[in-house]
Structure formats: structure tokens, C-alpha cells
Design a protein around this motif. Structure first.
Motif, PDB file in Angstrom:
ATOM      1  N   PHE A 185       0.856  -1.181   0.000  1.00 47.98           N
ATOM      2  CA  PHE A 185       0.000   0.000   0.000  1.00 47.98           C
ATOM      3  C   PHE A 185       0.895   1.235   0.000  1.00 47.98           C
ATOM      4  CE2 PHE A 185      -2.999  -3.126   1.748  1.00 47.98           C
ATOM      5  CZ  PHE A 185      -4.090  -2.878   0.930  1.00 47.98           C
ATOM      6  N   LEU A 186       0.546   2.192  -0.846  1.00 41.17           N
ATOM      7  CA  LEU A 186       1.379   3.387  -0.969  1.00 41.17           C
ATOM      8  C   LEU A 186       0.545   4.561  -1.454  1.00 41.17           C
ATOM      9  CD1 LEU A 186       1.616   3.341  -4.260  1.00 41.17           C
ATOM     10  CD2 LEU A 186       3.630   1.960  -3.856  1.00 41.17           C
ATOM     11  N   THR A 187       1.176   5.722  -1.481  1.00 38.08           N
ATOM     12  CA  THR A 187       0.559   6.927  -2.019  1.00 38.08           C
ATOM     13  C   THR A 187       1.562   7.560  -2.986  1.00 38.08           C
ATOM     14  OG1 THR A 187       1.394   8.387  -0.276  1.00 38.08           O
ATOM     15  CG2 THR A 187      -0.693   7.269   0.150  1.00 38.08           C
ATOM     16  N   GLY A 188       1.262   8.770  -3.416  1.00 40.11           N
ATOM     17  CA  GLY A 188       2.164   9.477  -4.318  1.00 40.11           C
ATOM     18  C   GLY A 188       1.702   9.377  -5.754  1.00 40.11           C
ATOM     19  N   ILE A 193       0.082  10.528 -12.589  1.00 36.96           N
ATOM     20  CA  ILE A 193      -0.959   9.570 -12.220  1.00 36.96           C
ATOM     21  C   ILE A 193      -0.916   9.333 -10.721  1.00 36.96           C
ATOM     22  CG2 ILE A 193      -1.790   7.205 -12.521  1.00 36.96           C
ATOM     23  CD1 ILE A 193      -0.455   7.235 -15.282  1.00 36.96           C
ATOM     24  N   ASP A 194      -2.079   9.406 -10.069  1.00 34.93           N
ATOM     25  CA  ASP A 194      -2.189   9.177  -8.631  1.00 34.93           C
ATOM     26  C   ASP A 194      -2.113   7.675  -8.358  1.00 34.93           C
ATOM     27  OD1 ASP A 194      -2.793   9.114  -5.951  1.00 34.93           O
ATOM     28  OD2 ASP A 194      -4.817   9.943  -6.153  1.00 34.93           O
ATOM     29  N   PHE A 195      -1.203   7.263  -7.476  1.00 38.02           N
ATOM     30  CA  PHE A 195      -1.023   5.845  -7.178  1.00 38.02           C
ATOM     31  C   PHE A 195      -1.476   5.459  -5.772  1.00 38.02           C
ATOM     32  CE2 PHE A 195       1.430   5.864 -11.012  1.00 38.02           C
ATOM     33  CZ  PHE A 195       1.248   4.582 -11.512  1.00 38.02           C
ATOM     34  N   ASP A 196      -2.293   6.263  -5.140  1.00 40.96           N
ATOM     35  CA  ASP A 196      -2.795   5.945  -3.810  1.00 40.96           C
ATOM     36  C   ASP A 196      -3.784   4.776  -3.911  1.00 40.96           C
ATOM     37  OD1 ASP A 196      -4.012   5.853  -1.317  1.00 40.96           O
ATOM     38  OD2 ASP A 196      -4.010   8.020  -1.065  1.00 40.96           O
ATOM     39  N   ASN A 197      -3.430   3.626  -3.344  1.00 45.88           N
ATOM     40  CA  ASN A 197      -4.340   2.472  -3.359  1.00 45.88           C
ATOM     41  C   ASN A 197      -4.882   2.152  -1.975  1.00 45.88           C
ATOM     42  OD1 ASN A 197      -1.938   1.450  -2.282  1.00 45.88           O
ATOM     43  ND2 ASN A 197      -2.130  -0.551  -3.282  1.00 45.88           N
ATOM     44  N   THR A 198      -4.927   3.173  -1.100  1.00 44.89           N
ATOM     45  CA  THR A 198      -5.392   2.962   0.268  1.00 44.89           C
ATOM     46  C   THR A 198      -6.860   3.296   0.461  1.00 44.89           C
ATOM     47  OG1 THR A 198      -4.793   5.201   1.003  1.00 44.89           O
ATOM     48  CG2 THR A 198      -3.072   3.506   1.126  1.00 44.89           C
ATOM     49  N   ALA A 224       9.728   1.243   1.848  1.00 42.71           N
ATOM     50  CA  ALA A 224      10.746   1.310   2.898  1.00 42.71           C
ATOM     51  C   ALA A 224      12.053   1.902   2.396  1.00 42.71           C
ATOM     52  CB  ALA A 224      11.001  -0.071   3.480  1.00 42.71           C
ATOM     53  N   ARG A 225      12.301   1.795   1.096  1.00 38.80           N
ATOM     54  CA  ARG A 225      13.554   2.283   0.507  1.00 38.80           C
ATOM     55  C   ARG A 225      13.216   3.203  -0.659  1.00 38.80           C
ATOM     56  NH1 ARG A 225      14.303  -3.422   1.048  1.00 38.80           N
ATOM     57  NH2 ARG A 225      15.828  -3.965   2.670  1.00 38.80           N
ATOM     58  N   GLU A 226      14.271   3.817  -1.214  1.00 35.51           N
ATOM     59  CA  GLU A 226      14.057   4.608  -2.410  1.00 35.51           C
ATOM     60  C   GLU A 226      13.513   3.721  -3.524  1.00 35.51           C
ATOM     61  OE1 GLU A 226      16.839   7.618  -3.741  1.00 35.51           O
ATOM     62  OE2 GLU A 226      18.026   7.277  -1.917  1.00 35.51           O
ATOM     63  N   THR A 227      12.626   4.292  -4.317  1.00 38.14           N
ATOM     64  CA  THR A 227      12.011   3.554  -5.409  1.00 38.14           C
ATOM     65  C   THR A 227      12.488   4.104  -6.747  1.00 38.14           C
ATOM     66  OG1 THR A 227      10.109   5.062  -5.421  1.00 38.14           O
ATOM     67  CG2 THR A 227       9.948   3.096  -4.038  1.00 38.14           C
ATOM     68  N   CYS A 231       8.532   9.556  -6.964  1.00 42.55           N
ATOM     69  CA  CYS A 231       7.481  10.303  -6.288  1.00 42.55           C
ATOM     70  C   CYS A 231       6.483   9.421  -5.554  1.00 42.55           C
ATOM     71  CB  CYS A 231       6.745  11.202  -7.286  1.00 42.55           C
ATOM     72  SG  CYS A 231       7.787  12.526  -7.947  1.00 42.55           S
ATOM     73  N   LEU A 232       6.772   8.134  -5.398  1.00 44.24           N
ATOM     74  CA  LEU A 232       5.921   7.267  -4.596  1.00 44.24           C
ATOM     75  C   LEU A 232       6.219   7.499  -3.116  1.00 44.24           C
ATOM     76  CD1 LEU A 232       6.201   3.945  -6.635  1.00 44.24           C
ATOM     77  CD2 LEU A 232       4.465   5.748  -6.818  1.00 44.24           C
ATOM     78  N   ARG A 233       5.194   7.372  -2.282  1.00 46.65           N
ATOM     79  CA  ARG A 233       5.315   7.709  -0.868  1.00 46.65           C
ATOM     80  C   ARG A 233       4.737   6.606   0.011  1.00 46.65           C
ATOM     81  NH1 ARG A 233       8.380  10.539  -2.875  1.00 46.65           N
ATOM     82  NH2 ARG A 233       8.355  12.822  -3.109  1.00 46.65           N
ATOM     83  N   LYS A 234       5.165   6.613   1.268  1.00 49.58           N
ATOM     84  CA  LYS A 234       4.653   5.686   2.258  1.00 49.58           C
ATOM     85  C   LYS A 234       3.167   5.904   2.524  1.00 49.58           C
ATOM     86  CE  LYS A 234       8.651   4.820   5.299  1.00 49.58           C
ATOM     87  NZ  LYS A 234       8.471   3.369   5.462  1.00 49.58           N
ATOM     88  N   ALA A 235       2.446   4.814   2.766  1.00 51.10           N
ATOM     89  CA  ALA A 235       1.136   4.915   3.396  1.00 51.10           C
ATOM     90  C   ALA A 235       1.354   5.130   4.888  1.00 51.10           C
ATOM     91  CB  ALA A 235       0.333   3.647   3.151  1.00 51.10           C
TER      92      ALA A 235
END
Length: 258
Positions: A185-188, A193-198, A224-227, A231-235
């Protein structure tokens, strides 16, 4: 882009958020990545940036290296909690994956009987009879299902082979509960394109799929690490905890890694 490739055919041990002291087994060569997914969040980088002309490792190579490392760890007084088939791509795609699993079970039973054997897989080859049988031999059969939305999968996981979500759910259910479903699960955003799947539009159908699969456990985690897609972010922990409560309401245990 601080992605990396793992040593091969054995790497670590590393301290895993979910598995404890994990000794990695890499069916792929150290020189590149061989994967049926091309995930935006993959710690090994994009497939195009990690091209490799070398073949998968064969079972004999993997098992020789695994035996040597287990003997070294035993002599040092620190055996692994788990022997994890993972590495630079999809382990079950290796032609001799079933033979490697059978040999690893024998080595574990002899040299590290308290260790578990785990496989981290995207599940794309789990319907192959020999792969299915091999996955039934391991302690932790960890298969990926980031969502059940085909469009989202095409954008985030980016399968490089034909991928049908309904077929994957049926395949995962065919393990009769001997499966752990792993979900990112992530955001960003990426390329606008919005990738928030929460949100519930993703979580509710995913929960319905879990109810059909009836895994022994679900494990949910976040970046947990750089992707490779920067621009992807932690949930957030609160969001992950809320999703975990909804999983547990189905009487399915849920492990969370923040």
C-alpha cells in the motif's frame, strides 16, 4: 535512484522487517534482473535498467552455495530464522526452481532445522504444477496481490507476461490456505498519475479477494527504501492499521510492516 542488485546465488543474511534474520537465495544472476513484473517500487530497479544476458542459476549451483553458507553460519553460532527465495526478480520463473526448493528443504532439515523456508513471489507462475507443488513444500508461500484492479496493476506492477487477476485469485485459493498474501500500500504519483491504493475503492475489492482466497495470513507493507519511480510515498501507519483491522475482521491474521 538508489536501487540495488543482490549477490548471487546466496545473499545476506539480512535483517528483514517481516521475516527476522533472513538468508537470501537468488535464482537470478548477480549481473541483472529477470522478472515477470516491472514494479514502480522495486528495490532492484526497472527491468530496462537491469538487463541481463545471463541465464538463471541452476539448482546445483544454488544448493552448493546454500550448503556452504549454512555451514559457515553454523560454525559462527548464528543460523538464519528463514531461508528466503527472492533476489533479482521472480524466483519461480527459474527452470530449476522446484529442484532448488526440494534440495533446500533437505539442507534445512539437516543443517538448520529450526529455520523456515520462504518464497517471495509475484505469483505469475504459481499455476504451473511443478511450481505449485514446490510452493506447497515451503513454510511461507508469500504471493503478491497489490490490488484486484486490472488497470492499477498494469500501471504499478506492470506485468511483462499476460496477467488475469481473476485467474490469480483462483490460483491463490487453490493452495487451500497454504499461502500468505503480500500487498504493497502506498501513495504518491508518477508521471501525473495518482497511485494511492489505500482508499475504499481499492481496499474493499481486495478484501473480498482475500475472503475468497482464505490465506493463512495477509502481510501488508509500504515503501521502505528509495524507489525507481521517485514520487511514490509511504502509506501512513494509521491507514495501514485500519486496513489490518478490516483484514482481521475476516478472521484472517494480518501482519503490518510500516
Amino acid at each position: 535512484m538508489a536501487t540495488f542488485l543482490n549477490d548471487s546465488p546466496v545473499f545476506g543474511p539480512v535483517r528483514s522487517r517481516r521475516l527476522g534474520l533472513s538468508l537470501g537465495v537468488n535464482m537470478m544472476p548477480a549481473a541483472g534482473k529477470i522478472c515477470s513484473f516491472d514494479c514502480l517500487y522495486c528495490e532492484n530497479g526497472f527491468n530496462a535498467d537491469r538487463r541481463c544476458g545471463e541465464a538463471h542459476n541452476d539448482a546445483a549451483t544454488v544448493l552448493s552455495a546454500l550448503e556452504s553458507r549454512l555451514r559457515e553460519m553454523s560454525a559462527a553460532g548464528e543460523l538464519p530464522d528463514v531461508i528466503t527465495f527472492a533476489g533479482n526478480g521472480e524466483p519461480t520463473g527459474a527452470p530449476e526452481f522446484p529442484e532448488a526448493i526440494a534440495g533446500a528443504v533437505r539442507l534445512r532439515d539437516t543443517l538448520a532445522p529450526s529455520a523456515k523456508i520462504a518464497v517471495l513471489s509475484n505469483g505469475t507462475f504459481a499455476d504451473r504444477p511443478a511450481v505449485h507443488d514446490a510452493l506447497m513444500l515451503v513454510d511461507d508461500n508469500i504471493l503478491k496481490l497489490d490490488t484486484v484492479d486490472p488497470n492499477y496493476i498494469a500501471l504499478l506492477d506492470r506485468p511483462t507476461t499476460p496477467y488475469d487477476v481473476e485467474h490469480q485469485i483462483e490460483t491463490f485459493a487453490s493452495f487451500g490456505g497454504h499461502v500468505i498474501i503480500q500487498t504493497m500500500f502506498l501513495t504518491g504519483e508518477h508521471k501525473g498519475i495518482d497511485f494511492d491504493n489505500t482508499g475504499d475503492e481499492y481496499v474493499a475489492p481486495w478484501l473480498a479477494a482475500l475472503d475468497r482466497i482464505r490465506p493463512q495470513e495477509a502481510t501488508i507493507y509500504t515503501v521502505a527504501r528509495e524507489t525507481p519511480a521517485p514520487c511514490l510515498r509511504k502509506a501512513s501507519p494509521d491507514v495501514l492499521d485500519d486496513i489490518a483491522r478490516r483484514v482481521e475482521a475476516l478472521s484472517i491474521p494480518c501482519q503490518v510492516s510500516y
